[in-house]
Motif scaffolding. Structure first.
Motif, mmCIF file in Angstrom:
data_model
loop_
_atom_site.group_PDB
_atom_site.id
_atom_site.type_symbol
_atom_site.label_atom_id
_atom_site.label_comp_id
_atom_site.label_asym_id
_atom_site.label_seq_id
_atom_site.Cartn_x
_atom_site.Cartn_y
_atom_site.Cartn_z
ATOM 1 N N MET A 131 0.813 -1.209 0.000
ATOM 2 C CA MET A 131 0.000 0.000 0.000
ATOM 3 C C MET A 131 0.852 1.268 0.000
ATOM 4 O O MET A 131 0.330 2.347 0.106
ATOM 5 N N THR A 254 -3.212 11.903 -1.961
ATOM 6 C CA THR A 254 -4.304 10.973 -2.261
ATOM 7 C C THR A 254 -5.202 10.757 -1.045
ATOM 8 O O THR A 254 -5.994 9.830 -1.011
ATOM 9 N N PRO A 256 -8.010 12.146 1.913
ATOM 10 C CA PRO A 256 -8.999 13.178 2.175
ATOM 11 C C PRO A 256 -8.447 14.196 3.171
ATOM 12 O O PRO A 256 -7.497 13.900 3.893
ATOM 13 N N GLN A 258 -9.324 15.189 5.940
ATOM 14 C CA GLN A 258 -9.319 14.979 7.387
ATOM 15 C C GLN A 258 -8.105 14.178 7.861
ATOM 16 O O GLN A 258 -7.849 14.110 9.042
ATOM 17 N N ARG A 297 -5.650 2.143 10.708
ATOM 18 C CA ARG A 297 -6.503 1.596 9.676
ATOM 19 C C ARG A 297 -7.970 1.711 10.070
ATOM 20 O O ARG A 297 -8.840 1.858 9.229
ATOM 21 N N ALA A 298 -8.214 1.639 11.370
ATOM 22 C CA ALA A 298 -9.592 1.762 11.823
ATOM 23 C C ALA A 298 -10.016 3.228 11.906
ATOM 24 O O ALA A 298 -11.133 3.536 12.295
ATOM 25 N N GLY A 299 -9.103 4.119 11.564
ATOM 26 C CA GLY A 299 -9.433 5.540 11.663
ATOM 27 C C GLY A 299 -9.564 5.985 13.102
ATOM 28 O O GLY A 299 -10.206 6.982 13.407
ATOM 29 N N GLU A 343 -7.825 12.729 11.344
ATOM 30 C CA GLU A 343 -7.220 11.410 11.437
ATOM 31 C C GLU A 343 -5.713 11.452 11.230
ATOM 32 O O GLU A 343 -5.212 12.290 10.484
ATOM 33 N N HIS A 345 -2.672 8.764 10.113
ATOM 34 C CA HIS A 345 -2.472 7.429 9.550
ATOM 35 C C HIS A 345 -0.993 7.090 9.539
ATOM 36 O O HIS A 345 -0.149 7.931 9.783
ATOM 37 N N THR B 73 -7.405 -3.833 -1.774
ATOM 38 C CA THR B 73 -6.456 -2.752 -1.951
ATOM 39 C C THR B 73 -7.078 -1.582 -2.694
ATOM 40 O O THR B 73 -6.967 -0.430 -2.300
ATOM 41 N N HIS B 76 -9.503 0.189 -0.593
ATOM 42 C CA HIS B 76 -8.854 1.045 0.378
ATOM 43 C C HIS B 76 -8.458 2.367 -0.261
ATOM 44 O O HIS B 76 -8.711 3.434 0.256
ATOM 45 N N GLY B 77 -7.849 2.246 -1.443
ATOM 46 C CA GLY B 77 -7.416 3.458 -2.132
ATOM 47 C C GLY B 77 -8.578 4.363 -2.462
ATOM 48 O O GLY B 77 -8.513 5.574 -2.272
ATOM 49 N N SER B 80 -9.893 6.073 0.517
ATOM 50 C CA SER B 80 -9.046 7.158 0.989
ATOM 51 C C SER B 80 -9.331 8.443 0.231
ATOM 52 O O SER B 80 -8.907 9.507 0.625
ATOM 53 N N LEU B 81 -10.027 8.344 -0.867
ATOM 54 C CA LEU B 81 -10.405 9.542 -1.613
ATOM 55 C C LEU B 81 -11.767 10.051 -1.179
ATOM 56 O O LEU B 81 -12.343 10.924 -1.816
ATOM 57 N N GLY B 82 -12.277 9.502 -0.163
ATOM 58 C CA GLY B 82 -13.537 10.013 0.343
ATOM 59 C C GLY B 82 -14.733 9.314 -0.260
ATOM 60 O O GLY B 82 -15.826 9.854 -0.291
ATOM 61 N N PRO B 114 -16.173 9.660 4.432
ATOM 62 C CA PRO B 114 -15.963 8.675 5.488
ATOM 63 C C PRO B 114 -15.391 9.355 6.726
ATOM 64 O O PRO B 114 -14.467 10.132 6.621
ATOM 65 N N SER B 115 -15.977 9.121 7.845
ATOM 66 C CA SER B 115 -15.486 9.796 9.034
ATOM 67 C C SER B 115 -14.669 8.856 9.912
ATOM 68 O O SER B 115 -13.801 9.258 10.628
ATOM 69 N N GLN B 116 -14.973 7.587 9.842
ATOM 70 C CA GLN B 116 -14.263 6.661 10.718
ATOM 71 C C GLN B 116 -13.377 5.723 9.897
ATOM 72 O O GLN B 116 -13.591 4.520 9.837
ATOM 73 N N GLY B 117 -12.388 6.294 9.291
ATOM 74 C CA GLY B 117 -11.415 5.455 8.617
ATOM 75 C C GLY B 117 -11.935 4.782 7.375
ATOM 76 O O GLY B 117 -12.967 5.158 6.824
ATOM 77 N N MET B 118 -11.210 3.825 6.949
ATOM 78 C CA MET B 118 -11.517 3.156 5.709
ATOM 79 C C MET B 118 -12.630 2.140 5.909
ATOM 80 O O MET B 118 -12.652 1.409 6.877
ATOM 81 N N ARG B 120 -14.386 -1.292 5.205
ATOM 82 C CA ARG B 120 -13.871 -2.584 4.783
ATOM 83 C C ARG B 120 -14.793 -3.190 3.729
ATOM 84 O O ARG B 120 -16.005 -3.026 3.777
#
Lengths: 776, 632
Positions: A131, A254, A256, A258, A297-299, A343, A345, B73, B76-77, B80-82, B114-118, B120
C-alpha cells in the motif's frame, strides 16, 4: 523571482524559491539573501522577545498539561480516596475483595483489548501490503515546500551525521526547509553549527529562553517559522528513509482532508546492542508495526510517536501546535487530532532510531513516556463527556486503554506480582489463607486466567512479533519479557512520582551519548567523523585536556599551578577544561580564569563520565600533542617535562606510572593502593600486558594517535584509560611508562565500591568488544 | 472508468500483482473527476498473463486469492479519496476466461465523506467448494446424530458417559470447580462441553457431549478438503479426501457420541492444514494457528503429543534449510512455545490440583493403572510384543476403514513418494504416520489395549475392544488417496465412488465397528438393572460410590448429581470413607477386583468397622449395595 503568497489559511504559504523568503513578526513577507537569512537566528534570540514568547507558548492558552489536575479532578480523587478509606474502615474484607475484583476485571479487559489490538494490527498490515504510495509519479516541480523541524539540545557530536542524513533526502533542496531548533542555553551546539558549512536550506533557530524548556516548545517555535505546506519532526539521531518526504507528499495528495498526519514507522538501528535493546526493539515493533497500524486503519485515535510525524502545516497550526507542558506532546497531539474529528495514519516508511541500551537511561526515557501519557490522560479526562462525544464509544475505549489503562496496569503489576509471590511462598501459612479469603471463586478463576493465559498471551505475542518481523534471533530473549515488564513498572512508578513532584520536567534521552556508545556503530561512526574533521592549528604544540566534574573547589589551585608552570615555558600550549555537566559552578570558575588566561578554553556538555569528557576535550583540541591531566593535579605540573615532545621520542603514547623504578606515591591510603593493584592485575591479565599502571590520569599522545584511539573508544566512565591503552596495543602504537611522583589528593571522585565494580564491568566489556572485533 | 495496469512482464507472484494494483490506486483521479464516473473497473492483465503461463488450478487458486486482495487494496485506495463504494465483485478468474477483469466498485449517488477510517470491503456470500463441503458435512453430522440418537446408541460407550459426567461435575458436585475435570483424560473436550452440559435435557440425551464431536467432525472434513486441495492443487483431490473421512460410518457414529476422537481429529487436522500452508507461504500466523490447534489436540488425547513433537522436527528442519540456524531457532520458539503450552498447562494443572505433575501418568485413574490390572489378568498380549502390536493396530486400522481404501492409500503413498519424494511440502504429511507408530508403541508398552476378533488370541475374548483407536490413520488414508486421484480427473470419480461404497455398501452400516465394540463389551442391561434397582430403593441421603467404575450406573439412575459422593470430591470423600456411617446413607462397591480402580472398595472392602452400621441390601453382578441401618 516568481512568488506566490497564499494567506487563505491565515498564515503565509509560499512557493519557490524558499531561502529568499522570510516572515517578519507581523507575518508579512520580506525578501532576503541567503547570507542575510543565515545571519538571522544564528546565535541570536528572535527579533523580539515577545515574538519568541508568543510562538513558544503556542497552545499553552488552551488548557493543556500546564496544570496537572484541575480543582474538580482533585476533588474527585480526594473523594474517591475518602470513600475508599471509609469502606476500608467499615467493611475491610468487602473493600479488599471489591478492589481485587476491580483490578482483575481491569486485567481481563486489558488482555482482551491487547489481543484485539494485535488482531487489528495483523489484519491491517496483512491488507496493507503493497500500500505504500507511489512516489515515482511525483515530478519535482509538483512537489510542495516541506519543512523539517529538528530540535537539538546538546547534540554537538551528532551534528555531522545529522547534517549528512538531512541532506540525504530524495527531495529538491530548493523546496526543503530544515529548521534546526536550538535551545538558547546550548551555546555548544550553536557554536558547532556556526563552524559547519550549512547549506542554504538549513536554518538554525534559537528557541528563546523561558519555561518550560521542552521539545514541544521548541517545535512550536519551529512551527511558527515553518513555511512548508507540510511539516515533519525529526530527532537528532534519526535516520529517515530518504524517500520518506516524497512518500508523505504522495500519501497526503491521495488522502482526504481529514487525514492531517502521517506517522512513519520507527525502528531501531541497534537492535542487538544489549539484551535490553532486543526487548525494546520488539516493543517498538509491536507498537508501530502492529498496534498503531491497526488503530490507524480503523481511523481510530493514534498516539503519535515523538518523531517522523508529518503534518499538514495549516491544520497543525489550527490545532494549536504542541502542548509545551506535556512531556509526550506527540501522544497528546494524537488525541487532539482524533478529538477534532481528524485522522492520523501510518506511512509505510521507516525512520531508524537509536535504542537506549542501558537500564537507567531506558527507565528515564520510559518514565517520561508514561508520565506524558498520564498527563495526557488527565488533560483529556477533564471533560469526559465531551471526550466521549468527540471520540465516539470505540475511540473513548481506545483512549481509556491506551492512555489510562496501560499506565494503570504498569502501576498495579508489581503489587499483584508481590501478592502472587506471597501466596506461593506463604503456602500453608496464615498468609495463604488470608489471600485465599479475599479471592472468592469467580475472582480467583478470573485472576488465575489472567495470570496464566493473560501473561502467556502477552509473552507469546512478542515471540510472534519477533518471527513476523524477521528478528528471529530475538525470540529467545522474549523469555526475559517479564523482566522487561518489571522495568516498565519501575518506570511507571518513577513517572508517577515525577508527575507529582515536577510535572513538566523533561527527562531528556541522551542521543548517542547515554548509550555507552559501546557497540553502537552509528555513534562510533559519528564520533569518528567528528574527530576526523578537527584540525591542528599552527603554533599550538600541546593541548592539555582536564576533565572536571564538580571541581569548583579544587580546580583554582590546579589551574594556578599549571599556569605558573606554563608561564615559564615558551608559548604554544592550550589548556582545555571540560566541564562534564557540573552543577557546582565549575563552569563559572573556568570562565573567570579565562578572562586573564587566554590559553584556557572551556568545553561544556552533559554529564557522561571521565572518558566521555576526555573525548569531548580531544574533539576541541588544536595542538600537535594532546596531554590528559586530572583536575586535582596529584602529579606536579613539572612532571610534564617528562611527557614533552622531546621526551616522547619515537613513542606514540606516554603514560604516567606510579609503579616501577623512580616512581613515588605519597599519602595514599592502603585500601586504595590494594584496590589499584588488584585492578591492575586484572587489566594486565586481560587487556594490557606489561603496563603496570593504567589509572594515573596523566597521559600524552600524538594528535593522530589520540584521534585514532578516541574514535574507537566505547567506554565513557573511569575505565576508559584501560580501553585506550588496549586499543593502542592492538594497533601497534608504542607506549612508554614514565615513572612519576604522585600525591594522593583527598576528595577523590572515585567511589571505592560502586566505581570499582563498574570499572571491572568496563574492563570485561572491553575484553568482549575486543573479541568481537569492535576495535578493528 | 477503467484503470488499466500494464505490468512490465507477466509475473505470477501475488506480490507483483498487489504492487501493480497499489501503483494504480495512487494514480486515482482526483475526487472531482471521480464524481463524474459511474463505475470503476480495474483490469489486471497480469492475471491473464499468469493464467496463460501457469498451469492447472493451482495458479487459478492463487490468482483468485490475489484478486481478492487486489479488491481490498483498490477499495482502500478509493475510500481514501472520500468514497463510500458499493462493491460489485465479479472476482472470477476462470482459467479459460479471455478478459480477466475485476469489476470492482461502483459509486453510490450520494457520497458521504468517510469519518471513521476506511470502510472494509464486504464481499457477498459466495458458495465456494469449501463451503459446500461444510454444508454437506453439517447435514451428514446432524443426520447421523439423529439416527443414532433415535436408536439410543449415542451413549453406548461407558466412556461417553464418563466424558460428560466429568464436564457436568464442574457445575454440579459437592465441591464444584475446575478441579473436577480430573486427570482421567486431558480436559479440552470436557471444556468444550461446558456451555451445554449444565442444561439438563442436553446432558441426559448426550447431545451436550456430542456437540463438540460434531463440530470436530465438520471442521475435520472441511480442513481435510482444504489440505488435500492445497497439497495436490486439485479440488477433486480435496473432495475425495473429505468424502473418505466424512462418509466413513465409524466417523459418523463416533461424531454422534461424546467420545473425544473427533475432537482430536478436528484439532490436529486444522493444525495440519495450517502447517501445510505455512510450508507453502511461510506466514508466521499460519504457524501460530497450527501450534494452537496442536496445543488443543494435546489436551484431548496423547496422540497429539507425538504428532506435535514430530512436526516440530519437520518445522525445524524446513526452517533451517530455508533460512539457516538463526531463523530456525526463532521459528522453533514460535511453534513450540504454543504447541507444547497445552502439555505444560496439563502438568501445571496436575501439580496444582493433585500435587503431582505426573499424576495423570501414574495416578490411580491413569491408563497405566488400568492396563496394569488388565495385564495382571493376562489380558495384555501385545505387551512387549512388537509383531502382535503391529498386527493388532493394523487390524484396527482396517476395521475402522474399508480395506480397498487402505490399499489405495498404500498405493497413494508409494505414488506420492515417487512424485514428490522428500520435498518440503510433503514432509509434514509423511510425519503424520507418527500417529500409527505411536499407537503401535502404546500397545507395545502396554499403555493401551486393543482387541480385534480377526487377530485370534486364545487368552482374550474374541470381540472388538478399543478398536476405535484405528481412526487415527484416517487423515493419512484420506490424504494419500487424494494424492493418488489428483493424478487424473477420472480417478477422482473412482475415489468418490469408493468412499460412497464404504458408506453405502459397507456390511457394517448401521452398526459400524466402532459401535459393535460397546454393544458387546458394555453390559448395558446389567448396568441398567443395577441403576434401576438403586433408583427404586433410594429415598434420599448420600450415596458413597466409586465415580470411575460406576459412571454409567450413576448416569443411568437419573438421580441428581449432588446425591453421589465419590473420589472426585477428595475432602468430603476422605471423611466419608473414614467413617461412612456419619456421612453416607448408601454404599455401592464392587465385590471383587475390577479393571477400573474402585476407590470405595479399596478403602472399605477389608475393613469391618463400618459393617455393623450397614446392611447389604443386594448384590447385582458383583456390585454390592449397602444401606445404613435405620435409614429409609
Amino acid at each position: 523571482m516568481r512568488l506566490r503568497a497564499d494567506t487563505s489559511e491565515g498564515l503565509p504559504v509560499t512557493t519557490l524559491p524558499l531561502p529568499a523568503i522570510s516572515t517578519d513578526a507581523t507575518g508579512r513577507l520580506r525578501v532576503l539573501t541567503p547570507a542575510q537569512l543565515k545571519a538571522i537566528d544564528l546565535g541570536k534570540a528572535p527579533a523580539s522577545a515577545a515574538d519568541g514568547e508568543r510562538w513558544a507558548v503556542w497552545g499553552a492558552a488552551r488548557s493543556g498539561a500546564r496544570t496537572t489536575l484541575t480543582t474538580a479532578q482533585k476533588r474527585g480523587l480526594l473523594g474517591a480516596a475518602l470513600l475508599g478509606a471509609l469502606l476500608l474502615a467499615l467493611e475491610p474484607h468487602a473493600a479488599v475483595v471489591g478492589l481485587l475484583f476491580l483490578v482483575t476485571v481491569v486485567y481481563v479487559l486489558t488482555s482482551v483489548y491487547k489481543g484485539w489490538m494485535m488482531a487489528r494490527g495483523e489484519r491491517a498490515t496483512a491488507a496493507g501490503k503493497g500500500m505504500s504510495p507511489d512516489i515515482t509519479a511525483l515530478a519535482d516541480d509538483e512537489l510542495p515546500v516541506y519543512s523539517l523541524l529538528v530540535p537539538l539540545h546538546y547534540e554537538r557530536e551528532m551534528l555531522p551525521t545529522l547534517l549528512d542524513r538531512l541532506q540525504a533526502f530524495n527531495y529538491p533542496t530548493e523546496k526543503l526547509e530544515v529548521l534546526l531548533l536550538i535551545e538558547s542555553d546550548d551555546a555548544e551546539t550553536r557554536a558547532a553549527l556556526r563552524e559547519c558549512d550549512l547549506p542554504a536550506h538549513m536554518r538554525p533557530i534559537t528557541v528563546p529562553p523561558g519555561a518550560p524548556k521542552t521539545k514541544p516548545r521548541a517545535l512550536n517555535v519551529g512551527l511558527a517559522r515553518a513555511r512548508g505546506e507540510y511539516v515533519v519532526v525529526y530527532d537528532a539521531e534519526d535516520q529517515p528513509d530518504p524517500d520518506q518526504l516524497r512518500m508523505a507528499v504522495a500519501a497526503f495528495r491521495t488522502s482526504p482532508r481529514q487525514i492531517i498526519c502521517y506517522q512513519a514507522r520507527l525502528g531501531f538501528y541497534n537492535p542487538k546492542q544489549s539484551i535490553l535493546t532486543h526487548l525494546f526493539t520488539l516493543d517498538y515493533y509491536v507498537w508501530y508495526d502492529l498496534i498503531l497500524q491497526g488503530l490507524a486503519r480503523a481511523g481510530a485515535l493514534v498516539p503519535l510517536g515523538g518523531t517522523s510525524n508529518h503534518f499538514r502545516t495549516a491544520a497543525l497550526r489550527q490545532l494549536g501546535g504542541w502542548d509545551p507542558y506535556n512531556v509526550t506532546e506527540d501522544g497528546d497531539l494524537g488525541v487532539r487530532i482524533a478529538r477534532a474529528g481528524l485522522e492520523a495514519h501510518m506511512l509505510d516508511s521507516v525512520t531508524w532510531e537509536e535504542a537506549v541500551a542501558q537500564v537507567n537511561p531506558w527507565i528515564r526515557q520510559r518514565s517520561r513516556w508514561v508520565k506524558g501519557y498520564m498527563q495526557t490522560y488527565l488533560v483529556h479526562m477533564r471533560e469526559p463527556r465531551a471526550l466521549w462525544r468527540q471520540l465516539g464509544p470505540s475511540g473513548f475505549l481506545d483512549f481509556q486503554a491506551l492512555l489510562g489503562g496501560s499506565s494503570l496496569i504498569l502501576l498495579i503489576n508489581p503489587l499483584m506480582w508481590l501478592l502472587t509471590l506471597a501466596y506461593i511462598l506463604g503456602h500453608g501459612t496464615v498468609v495463604d489463607s488470608v489471600i485465599e479469603s479475599v479471592f472468592p471463586a469467580p475472582v480467583y478463576y478470573l485472576a488465575l486466567l489472567c495470570l496464566v493465559v493473560g501473561n502467556f498471551i502477552f509473552f507469546y505475542t512478542n515471540v510472534y512479533a519477533c518471527v513476523r518481523a524477521g528478528y528471529y534471533d530475538h525470540a529467545r530473549y522474549m523469555i526475559l519479557g517479564p523482566l522487561y515488564w518489571l522495568l516498565m513498572s519501575v518506570a511507571a512508578w518513577v513517572a508517577l512520582v515525577s508527575l507529582i513532584r515536577s510535572p513538566h520536567y523533561w527527562a531528556k534521552t541522551e542521543h548517542g551519548v547515554s548509550l555507552g556508545p559501546a557497540s553502537s556503530l552509528p555513534y562510533r561512526l559519528a564520533a569518528r567523523r567528528a574527530l576526523s574533521q578537527t584540525t591542528a592549528v599552527d603554533g599550538i604544540n600541546l593541548s592539555i585536556v582536564i576533565p572536571a566534574y564538580n571541581e569548583a573547589l579544587r580546580l583554582p589551585a590546579s589551574l594556578r599551578r599549571l599556569k605558573s608552570y606554563l608561564d615559564g615555558k615558551p608559548p604554544g600550549a592550550e589548556v582545555i577544561v571540560v566541564d562534564d555537566g557540573s552543577s557546582d559552578g565549575t563552569e563559572d570558575v573556568v570562565k573567570e580564569w579565562m578572562c586573564d588566561w587566554p590559553v584556557l578554553r572551556l568545553v561544556r556538555g552533559p554529564h557522561r563520565g571521565k572518558g566521555g569528557a576526555i573525548r569531548a576535550g580531544a574533539l576541541a583540541a588544536q595542538g600537535q600533542y594532546i596531554a590528559l591531566a586530572d583536575a586535582d593535579f596529584s602529579m606536579p605540573p613539572e612532571e610534564f617535562d617528562h611527557f614533552s615532545v622531546d621526551a616522547l621520542g619515537d613513542y606514540d603514547v606516554a603514560i604516567a606510572s606510579r609503579e616501577g623504578e623512580g616512581a613515588h606515591r605519597y599519602d595514599e591510603p592502603p585500601h586504595r593502593y590494594v584496590m589499584s593493584r588488584v585492578f591492575n592485575t586484572l587489566t594486565r591479565t586481560l587487556l594490557v600486558p606489561g603496563i603496570r599502571d593504567t589509572q594515573c590520569g596523566f597521559k600524552s599522545l600524538r594528535r593522530e594517535v589520540a584521534l585514532d584511539l578516541f574514535a574507537h573508544q566505547t567506554i565513557e566512565g573511569w575505565g576508559f584509560d584501560v580501553e585506550l591503552l588496549h586499543i593502542a596495543g592492538l594497533r601497534g602504537y608504542r607506549i612508554r611508562e614514565v615513572p612519576v611522583t604522585w600525591y594522593y589528593m583527598p576528595g577523590s571522585r572515585v567511589h571505592p565500591v560502586r566505581d570499582a565494580l563498574k570499572m571491572t564491568g568496563e574492563v570485561l566489556s572491553v575484553h568482549a568488544n575486543s573479541r568481537h572485533g569492535i576495535y578493528n | 472508468m477503467t484503470i488499466r495496469a500494464n505490468p512490465p512482464g507477466a509475473v505470477a507472484g501475488d506480490q507483483a500483482v498487489s504492487a501493480q494494483v497499489s501503483a494504480h490506486v495512487s494514480h486515482f483521479p482526483q475526487r472531482q473527476q471521480i464524481r463524474a464516473i459511474p463505475s470503476l473497473r480495474v483490469v489486471i492483465p497480469t492475471l491473464n498473463a499468469a493464467l496463460n503461463t501457469g498451469s492447472g488450478s493451482q495458479v487459478a487458486m492463487r490468482m483468485r486469492k490475489v484478486a481478492g486482495r487486489a479488491l481490498a487494496t483498490v477499495q482502500h485506495g478509493a475510500a481514501s479519496l472520500g468514497w463510500v463504494l458499493l462493491p460489485q465483485p465479479i472476482v472470477d478468474v476462470g482459467a479459460a476466461s479471455e478478459t480477466t477483469a475485476i469489476s470492482v466498485l461502483s459509486r453510490t449517488e450520494e457520497t458521504p465523506a468517510p469519518s471513521q477510517g476506511m470502510r472494509r470491503l464486504r464481499v457477498p456470500f459466495r458458495l465456494t467448494h469449501a463451503r459446500v463441503v461444510a454444508l454437506l458435512a453439517t447435514g451428514l453430522s446432524v443426520g447421523a446424530y439423529t439416527w443414532y440418537a433415535a436408536h439410543g446408541e449415542t451413549l453406548a460407550y461407558k466412556d461417553a458417559v464418563s466424558h460428560m459426567m466429568i464436564a457436568r461435575r464442574v457445575f454440579f458436585a459437592p465441591t464444584p470447580g475446575l478441579g473436577q475435570l480430573g486427570t482421567v483424560w486431558p480436559p479440552f473436550s470436557h471444556i468444550l462441553m461446558l456451555p451445554f452440559i449444565w442444561i439438563d435435557p442436553l446432558y441426559r440425551s448426550g447431545l451436550a457431549g456430542a456437540i463438540p464431536s460434531m463440530a470436530g467432525y465438520i471442521i475435520a472434513t472441511v480442513y481435510l478438503f482444504r489440505s488435500a486441495r492445497l497439497l495436490f492443487s486439485s479440488v477433486g483431490a480435496g473432495w475425495v479426501a473429505a468424502a473418505i473421512f466424512a462418509l466413513n460410518p465409524n466417523m459418523l457414529y463416533m461424531q454422534s457420541t461424546p467420545m473425544s476422537e473427533l475432537v482430536l481429529l478436528g484439532t490436529i487436522i486444522v493444525g495440519l492444514f495450517y502447517l501445510f500452508r505455512w510450508v507453502e507461504a511461510e506466514r508466521p500466523l499460519d504457524l501460530v494457528i497450527c501450534a494452537a490447534a496442536f496445543a488443543a489436540g494435546t489436551l484431548v488425547r496423547y496422540d497429539a503429543w507425538a504428532l506435535s513433537a514430530v512436526e516440530l522436527l519437520v518445522i525445524a528442519f524446513i526452517a533451517w534449510r530455508r533460512h539457516g540456524l538463526k531463523a530456525a531457532e526463532g521459528i522453533v520458539w514460535l511453534y513450540s512455545l504454543l504447541a507444547f503450552a497445552g502439555g505444560a498447562a496439563w502438568f501445571l494443572y496436575n501439580e496444582v490440583v493433585f500435587g503431582d505433575p505426573l499424576y495423570f501418568l501414574d495416578g490411580p485413574y491413569s491408563a497405566a493403572y488400568q492396563q496394569h490390572n488388565i495385564r495382571a489378568l493376562g489380558g495384555l498380549p501385545t505387551y512387549h510384543n512388537l509383531i502382535l502390536s503391529l498386527r493388532e493396530y493394523l487390524q484396527a486400522a482396517v476395521d475402522m476403514n474399508f480395506w480397498p481404501l487402505l490399499a489405495l492409500a498404500a498405493l497413494g503413498f508409494v505414488v506420492t513418494l515417487a512424485r514428490f519424494r522428500f520435498s518440503e511440502r510433503m514432509l509434514p504429511v509423511y510425519a503424520v504416520w507418527v500417529l500409527f507408530f505411536f499407537n503401535v508403541l502404546t500397545l507395545f508398552l502396554g499403555v493401551t489395549v486393543i482387541y480385534t476378533p480377526q487377530v485370534h488370541l486364545p487368552q482374550v475374548a474374541t470381540q472388538y475392544f478399543n478398536t476405535r483407536y484405528g481412526v487415527m490413520v484416517i487423515p493419512e488414508i484420506a490424504l494419500f488417496v487424494a494424492s493418488l486421484v489428483s493424478l487424473r480427473r477420472e480417478l477422482v470419480i473412482a475415489g468418490l465412488g469408493l468412499a460412497l461404497m464404504f458408506s453405502g455398501f459397507n456390511p457394517s452400516l448401521g452398526t459400524p465397528t466402532s459401535l459393535q465394540d460397546p454393544l458387546v463389551t458394555v453390559h448395558w442391561s446389567i448396568i441398567r438393572q443395577q441403576a434401576r434397582w438403586l433408583d427404586q430403593h433410594y429415598h434420599g441421603g448420600t450415596i458413597l460410590i466409586g465415580g470411575a467404575p460406576f459412571t454409567a450406573q450413576i448416569f443411568a439412575t437419573g438421580l441428581p448429581d449432588q446425591d453421589f459422593l465419590n473420589e472426585n470430591t477428595p475432602g468430603p470423600f476422605d471423611q466419608a470413607v473414614a467413617a461412612p456411617q456419619q456421612y453416607a446413607t448408601w454404599i455401592v462397591m464392587n465385590s471383587s477386583s475390577s479393571d477400573v480402580y474402585d476407590a470405595v472398595q479399596a478403602h472399605l472392602a477389608n475393613r469391618t468397622d463400618w459393617r455393623k452400621y450397614y446392611v447389604l441390601r443386594a448384590t447385582i453382578n458383583g456390585v454390592q449395595f449397602y444401606q445404613r441401618i435405620g435409614s429409609n
